[in-house]
Design a protein around this motif. Structure first.
Motif, PDB file in Angstrom:
ATOM      1  N   ASP A 328       0.854  -1.187   0.000  1.00 25.48           N
ATOM      2  CA  ASP A 328       0.000   0.000   0.000  1.00 25.48           C
ATOM      3  C   ASP A 328       0.889   1.236   0.000  1.00 25.48           C
ATOM      4  O   ASP A 328       1.558   1.520   1.003  1.00 25.48           O
ATOM      5  CB  ASP A 328      -0.877  -0.030   1.266  1.00 25.48           C
ATOM      6  CG  ASP A 328      -1.831   1.141   1.315  1.00 25.48           C
ATOM      7  OD1 ASP A 328      -1.685   2.076   0.475  1.00 25.48           O
ATOM      8  OD2 ASP A 328      -2.709   1.151   2.187  1.00 25.48           O
ATOM      9  N   PRO A 329       0.893   1.987  -1.097  1.00 30.49           N
ATOM     10  CA  PRO A 329       1.815   3.132  -1.176  1.00 30.49           C
ATOM     11  C   PRO A 329       1.540   4.215  -0.128  1.00 30.49           C
ATOM     12  O   PRO A 329       2.436   4.980   0.227  1.00 30.49           O
ATOM     13  CB  PRO A 329       1.623   3.674  -2.595  1.00 30.49           C
ATOM     14  CG  PRO A 329       0.449   2.993  -3.158  1.00 30.49           C
ATOM     15  CD  PRO A 329       0.117   1.809  -2.336  1.00 30.49           C
ATOM     16  N   THR A 330       0.306   4.230   0.383  1.00 31.28           N
ATOM     17  CA  THR A 330       0.032   5.252   1.403  1.00 31.28           C
ATOM     18  C   THR A 330       0.703   4.907   2.724  1.00 31.28           C
ATOM     19  O   THR A 330       0.789   5.745   3.622  1.00 31.28           O
ATOM     20  CB  THR A 330      -1.483   5.404   1.662  1.00 31.28           C
ATOM     21  OG1 THR A 330      -1.974   4.191   2.249  1.00 31.28           O
ATOM     22  CG2 THR A 330      -2.228   5.696   0.385  1.00 31.28           C
ATOM     23  N   LYS A 331       1.173   3.672   2.825  1.00 30.91           N
ATOM     24  CA  LYS A 331       1.811   3.272   4.079  1.00 30.91           C
ATOM     25  C   LYS A 331       3.342   3.355   4.001  1.00 30.91           C
ATOM     26  O   LYS A 331       4.030   2.862   4.888  1.00 30.91           O
ATOM     27  CB  LYS A 331       1.403   1.834   4.435  1.00 30.91           C
ATOM     28  CG  LYS A 331      -0.049   1.693   4.803  1.00 30.91           C
ATOM     29  CD  LYS A 331      -0.283   0.408   5.571  1.00 30.91           C
ATOM     30  CE  LYS A 331      -1.745   0.332   5.987  1.00 30.91           C
ATOM     31  NZ  LYS A 331      -2.225  -1.065   5.949  1.00 30.91           N
ATOM     32  N   LYS A 332       3.834   3.980   2.942  1.00 29.13           N
ATOM     33  CA  LYS A 332       5.289   4.100   2.799  1.00 29.13           C
ATOM     34  C   LYS A 332       5.890   4.793   4.009  1.00 29.13           C
ATOM     35  O   LYS A 332       5.215   5.596   4.685  1.00 29.13           O
ATOM     36  CB  LYS A 332       5.618   4.948   1.570  1.00 29.13           C
ATOM     37  CG  LYS A 332       5.658   4.190   0.262  1.00 29.13           C
ATOM     38  CD  LYS A 332       6.167   5.126  -0.848  1.00 29.13           C
ATOM     39  CE  LYS A 332       6.310   4.383  -2.155  1.00 29.13           C
ATOM     40  NZ  LYS A 332       6.869   5.236  -3.210  1.00 29.13           N
ATOM     41  N   ILE A 333       7.145   4.519   4.271  1.00 31.01           N
ATOM     42  CA  ILE A 333       7.854   5.216   5.348  1.00 31.01           C
ATOM     43  C   ILE A 333       7.897   6.689   4.983  1.00 31.01           C
ATOM     44  O   ILE A 333       8.414   7.060   3.930  1.00 31.01           O
ATOM     45  CB  ILE A 333       9.299   4.691   5.513  1.00 31.01           C
ATOM     46  CG1 ILE A 333       9.293   3.176   5.734  1.00 31.01           C
ATOM     47  CG2 ILE A 333      10.007   5.381   6.660  1.00 31.01           C
ATOM     48  CD1 ILE A 333      10.671   2.539   5.619  1.00 31.01           C
ATOM     49  N   LYS A 334       7.299   7.527   5.848  1.00 37.61           N
ATOM     50  CA  LYS A 334       7.167   8.935   5.496  1.00 37.61           C
ATOM     51  C   LYS A 334       8.423   9.726   5.779  1.00 37.61           C
ATOM     52  O   LYS A 334       8.835  10.570   5.005  1.00 37.61           O
ATOM     53  CB  LYS A 334       5.993   9.573   6.273  1.00 37.61           C
ATOM     54  CG  LYS A 334       4.652   8.923   6.016  1.00 37.61           C
ATOM     55  CD  LYS A 334       4.070   9.403   4.674  1.00 37.61           C
ATOM     56  CE  LYS A 334       2.633   8.942   4.478  1.00 37.61           C
ATOM     57  NZ  LYS A 334       2.489   7.468   4.496  1.00 37.61           N
ATOM     58  N   GLY A 335       9.004   9.496   6.946  1.00 39.86           N
ATOM     59  CA  GLY A 335      10.169  10.289   7.324  1.00 39.86           C
ATOM     60  C   GLY A 335      11.380   9.938   6.483  1.00 39.86           C
ATOM     61  O   GLY A 335      11.364   8.974   5.726  1.00 39.86           O
ATOM     62  N   MET A 449       3.057  -2.996   5.461  1.00 34.95           N
ATOM     63  CA  MET A 449       2.589  -2.315   4.255  1.00 34.95           C
ATOM     64  C   MET A 449       1.787  -3.208   3.312  1.00 34.95           C
ATOM     65  O   MET A 449       1.152  -2.708   2.391  1.00 34.95           O
ATOM     66  CB  MET A 449       3.785  -1.787   3.459  1.00 34.95           C
ATOM     67  CG  MET A 449       4.461  -0.570   4.037  1.00 34.95           C
ATOM     68  SD  MET A 449       5.833  -0.064   2.988  1.00 34.95           S
ATOM     69  CE  MET A 449       4.968   0.500   1.540  1.00 34.95           C
ATOM     70  N   MET A 450       1.832  -4.526   3.537  1.00 38.47           N
ATOM     71  CA  MET A 450       1.333  -5.409   2.478  1.00 38.47           C
ATOM     72  C   MET A 450      -0.186  -5.359   2.345  1.00 38.47           C
ATOM     73  O   MET A 450      -0.919  -5.161   3.317  1.00 38.47           O
ATOM     74  CB  MET A 450       1.794  -6.840   2.720  1.00 38.47           C
ATOM     75  CG  MET A 450       1.149  -7.481   3.908  1.00 38.47           C
ATOM     76  SD  MET A 450       1.833  -9.103   4.165  1.00 38.47           S
ATOM     77  CE  MET A 450       0.932  -9.575   5.628  1.00 38.47           C
ATOM     78  N   GLN A 451      -0.627  -5.523   1.098  1.00 39.88           N
ATOM     79  CA  GLN A 451      -2.048  -5.627   0.824  1.00 39.88           C
ATOM     80  C   GLN A 451      -2.376  -7.107   0.685  1.00 39.88           C
ATOM     81  O   GLN A 451      -1.815  -7.795  -0.158  1.00 39.88           O
ATOM     82  CB  GLN A 451      -2.381  -4.889  -0.482  1.00 39.88           C
ATOM     83  CG  GLN A 451      -2.217  -3.386  -0.341  1.00 39.88           C
ATOM     84  CD  GLN A 451      -2.348  -2.669  -1.675  1.00 39.88           C
ATOM     85  OE1 GLN A 451      -1.946  -3.182  -2.717  1.00 39.88           O
ATOM     86  NE2 GLN A 451      -2.900  -1.468  -1.640  1.00 39.88           N
ATOM     87  N   ILE A 452      -3.302  -7.554   1.546  1.00 40.50           N
ATOM     88  CA  ILE A 452      -3.586  -8.986   1.581  1.00 40.50           C
ATOM     89  C   ILE A 452      -4.543  -9.335   0.448  1.00 40.50           C
ATOM     90  O   ILE A 452      -5.617  -8.749   0.333  1.00 40.50           O
ATOM     91  CB  ILE A 452      -4.211  -9.370   2.927  1.00 40.50           C
ATOM     92  CG1 ILE A 452      -3.298  -8.881   4.079  1.00 40.50           C
ATOM     93  CG2 ILE A 452      -4.433 -10.874   3.022  1.00 40.50           C
ATOM     94  CD1 ILE A 452      -3.984  -8.824   5.404  1.00 40.50           C
TER      95      ILE A 452
END
Lengths: 462, 226, 132
Positions: A328-335, A449-452
């Motif tokens: 899920d790209p919205t869950k990428k590491i932000k910092g 992050m994975m999409q099940i």
């Protein structure tokens, strides 16, 4: 009647291991070492038969140009102490040993041990910066072999070598412990993942997974995470019952016979289970020992393994590329985050391109260390140094170089798919009281992050 | 005197130089051990040949590797010395005349002013390398007698050659010293670190092959990024 | 009377100086015949011209077997004015031919420069010192 703890004989029994472990910190072991006589004739013969033109030429042809100095993190971290110049370190140990044709005494051998394990992690960076291509890291690895054969090896690595010879793993995890842990992890996670399996000894799978005993003994969640990721990507996989452990700490100990035994176990498993490929866990020295050096210890003349052996990062990059693992790209590491290039599979196996491929999926603000990729510095704890109490002080000094590199990126997260690097980074944050930087293996990040896929049964645990 | 120096002694010193270096190269290759070193030398030629080549070529180009780029002083001095050290013995007019007479091989000759510039460059580089040996704390830790010996062995033929070229009154003395120092260089080369004349290529090829066959050759894609 | 003595004195002084100067000038300058080698003609010379001391070579040959054909080929017009068969060589081979013929004889004679002593023959300016 005091037991002989220190001798040229490798440890091959449980009792032997326990006796060593009972000697806290190796105090008696090192005391005995100080009285261990050097078999000079044997040493001369060992050098004669195993030290040939590559190494001898390296030692003879060194132009004393000094270009290796700045390439070595020990030199840098120790305020450019000239005694930490790679050329000096090897010339004053192996070079001297050859010049004297083995006529050396115990204190010389102990000094060689101090340098070979306490002043070099065999990261091979110096070999890249020498105009003649003199790889001092390779020479120190060779020297470790000589020293191990004569009994001059650090306490923890004598134990580690014994562990492999007795348990087939770097820690005292028996085959039953291993299989039990697999079952336990399935049980622990079966609520969340109803169809989760860790198939043991299943033939004809796509992937045979081999891992690090320390995961089984201390961090079994890692094993569970590996299982979940195989599960979610629909991978047909198995683990062997014997030959499941891939770290080959014997490589760090200089125990080449032990390495051969390890590879034989793993290749036997491959022959038994006939997988399409073997995937190793996130471990640098496991990859170096099993995949890079391993085929030679396993009797493969071509230097190629019998089936493809992948490091975990190669497998992850593959399943991401093939769309089998969706993140899920919205869950990428932000910092801001950075990447630790582990010497043993980046400089020494070119896998930096896969880790960077993975970073593009998981990080929004990825900052490279300077230097990076093949030119990166050792974490400071490789080559077994993390585990050797005798050289803890030296190691802690060396860690500063990596910490400076990390800080310079401005990152607050270090992605570090390597056990020793992970430990080194953990320790440097503690030693230097750095509270603002986190570090992580890949597996927890991917799990997060994975999409099940729809086809995989999953019950939210809340 | 000169007849002896430029006759049998010259032939002898040239033979010792060539045969000596060939022997060292052959012994190096014969002493490689695929099993002990864990490098499958005879496999994967499609990787090992370009690997060996690039390992050599990149280091023969100024700033061609990270190693050179991170050590600019050493780099400048090495290349300043080696341009002249390689070109002058082969392409200096005079040397070409002798080479042609002895072997029939006719090499082009450098213009005299170019030869002068190269010589001065090499001599300066040698002097600065000596200075670097004295001043650098790194090199002071490593210096040995042989390092000074080969600096002197290399300096002498260039210096005496230059003086012979430019000193009309003492030409005879300088040319004799030049031939003597040149022959000393030739005779001692196979037995000292001057043997890097061939062993540089051997050692670099070996490491290039190592990385190409074993350490990433099949996963990195392309040759090692020196 | 006076002027005749003066002229005589001047004459004697001058001849004395002239004769005496023979001993002070370089030995070869007046007596030896120096030839500038012109075959082959070199368009852009990299070396100074060869100053060939013919008399020295003549003295050597005369003190041995007196055979001028050591250097001079016999032609129908008499002794050649160039060394041996240099004119019969290909243009590009004439210099190597001269180098070889000259230095070979020097080696046999145990006198004269070797091929390594370029500037003994290819003289810069008019340095015409006596060779030992």
């Amino acid at each position: 009647m005091s037991q002989i703890l220190c001798s040229p004989t490798p440890v091959t029994t449980q009792e032997g291991i326990q006796a060593l472990l009972a000697d806290k910190g190796g105090a008696k072991y090192y005391e005995q070492m100080r009285g261990l006589k050097v078999n000079q004739a044997q040493l001369a013969q060992d050098l004669q038969t195993t030290c040939k033109s590559r190494t001898r030429t390296w030692l003879n042809i060194c132009a004393h140009c000094g270009m290796c100095a700045d390439s070595c993190f020990f030199y840098k971290a120790n305020d450019k102490d000239p005694k930490q110049i790679p050329s000096y370190k090897i010339q004053s140990t192996l070079g001297e040993m050859l010049r004297r044709n083995g006529k050396v005494d115990t204190s010389f051998m102990m000094h060689c041990m101090d340098v070979a394990w306490g002043q070099c992690t065999c990261c091979n960076r110096c070999g890249m910066y020498c105009p003649h291509g003199i790889d001092t890291g390779v020479m120190f690895s060779y020297l470790r072999g000589i020293l191990f054969k004569h009994g001059f090896v650090p306490w923890e690595l004598k134990i580690g070598s014994g562990m492999h010879r007795v348990y087939g793993a770097q820690m005292d995890v028996t085959v039953d412990d291993w299989v039990d842990t697999c079952e336990w992890m399935v049980d622990e996670n079966s609520d969340e993942w109803p169809n989760l399996e860790i198939p043991v000894e299943k033939e004809g799978c796509d992937v045979m997974y081999i891992c690090n005993a320390r995961e089984v003994k201390h961090y079994p969640e890692d094993l569970a995470q590996a299982a979940i990721l195989f599960h979610v990507t629909g991978t047909s996989w198995t683990v062997p019952r014997e030959g499941w452990e891939t770290t080959s700490l014997t490589m760090f100990a200089g125990d080449w016979e032990g390495c051969e035994q390890n590879l034989k176990r793993i290749y036997d498993a491959v022959r038994r289970l006939k997988p399409k490929m073997v995937v190793g866990t996130e471990c640098g020295h496991a990859h170096r020992a099993t995949v890079v050096e391993g085929p030679y210890w396993g009797g493969q003349e071509s230097g190629d393994p019998p089936v493809p052996f992948l490091h975990y990062v190669e497998w992850v990059a593959k399943v991401l590329r093939e769309g089998k693992l969706k993140l899920d790209p919205t869950k990428k590491i932000k910092g801001p985050c950075t990447l630790q290039d582990a010497c043993n599979y980046v400089r020494n196996d070119g896998l930096g391109k896969y880790t960077r491929e993975i970073m593009s999926y998981i990080a929004e603000d990825f900052r490279e260390m300077d230097p990076h990729n093949e030119h990166n510095f050792c974490c400071g704890g490789g080559g077994g140094l993390n585990g050797i109490g005798l050289y803890r002080k030296q190691r802690n000094i060396g860690l500063k170089n990596k910490l400076d590199q990390i800080r310079a990126t401005g990152a607050n997260m270090v992605v570090t798919p390597c056990h020793n690097c992970w430990d080194a980074i953990r320790d440097m944050m503690e030693v230097y009281e750095e509270k603002n930087i986190k570090w992580s293996f890949l597996k927890p990040i991917l799990i997060n992050m994975m999409q099940i896929p729809e086809s995989i049964a999953h019950v939210d645990q809340e | 005197m000169m007849q002896l120096l430029t006759g049998p002694l010259f032939v002898a010193s040239l033979l010792i130089f060539v045969i000596g270096l060939v022997v060292r190269a052959v012994l190096y290759i014969k002493g490689l051990d695929a099993k002990l070193e864990r490098v499958a030398y005879s496999y994967h030629r499609e990787r090992s040949v370009p690997g060996a080549a690039m390992s050599i070529i990149k280091w023969l180009i100024p700033a061609g590797t990270a190693g050179w780029r991170t050590q600019p002083v050493a780099m400048v001095l090495f290349f300043l010395l080696h341009f002249g050290a390689v070109l002058l013995p082969l392409f200096l007019l005079g040397h070409t005349v002798i080479l042609e007479q002895c072997t029939g091989i006719s090499l082009p000759a450098l213009p005299n002013n170019v030869a002068d510039i190269l010589t001065i460059a090499s001599l300066s580089a040698l002097a600065l390398l000596a200075l670097r040996r004295i001043l650098s704390p790194v090199l002071r830790q490593l210096n040995s007698f042989q390092d000074w010996l080969i600096l002197a062995l290399t300096f002498a033929p260039f210096f005496t050659g230059f003086m012979a070229m430019h000193s009309a009154s003492s030409y005879d003395l300088w040319i004799q010293l030049h031939v003597i120092s040149g022959e000393l260089f030739l005779v001692l080369a196979p037995f000292t670190k001057l043997s890097h004349i061939v062993l540089f290529f051997m050692s670099r090829a070996q490491l290039g092959i190592d990385f190409a066959i074993k350490r990433g050759g099949d996963t990195r894609g392309g040759v090692f990024p020196w | 009377m006076h002027s005749i003595t003066l002229r005589k004195t001047c004459l004697y002084c001058c001849s004395f100086l002239l004769l005496g100067s023979v001993f002070f000038l370089p030995k070869i300058a007046l007596s030896d015949e120096i030839l500038i080698v012109k075959t082959p003609a070199v368009e852009s010379p990299s070396m100074p011209k060869v100053m060939f001391n013919h008399d020295k070579h003549v003295n050597f040959v005369e003190s041995h077997d007196g055979d001028c054909s050591r250097c001079h080929a016999m032609t129908s017009a008499g002794l050649s004015t160039t060394v041996l068969n240099v004119k019969l060589q290909k243009k590009s081979n004439q210099i190597p031919y001269l180098h070889m013929e000259c230095t070979r004889c020097h080696a046999q004679a145990g006198a004269g420069p070797s091929l390594a002593e370029c500037r003994t023959c290819h003289v810069v300016g008019a340095r015409l010192e006596a060779k030992k």
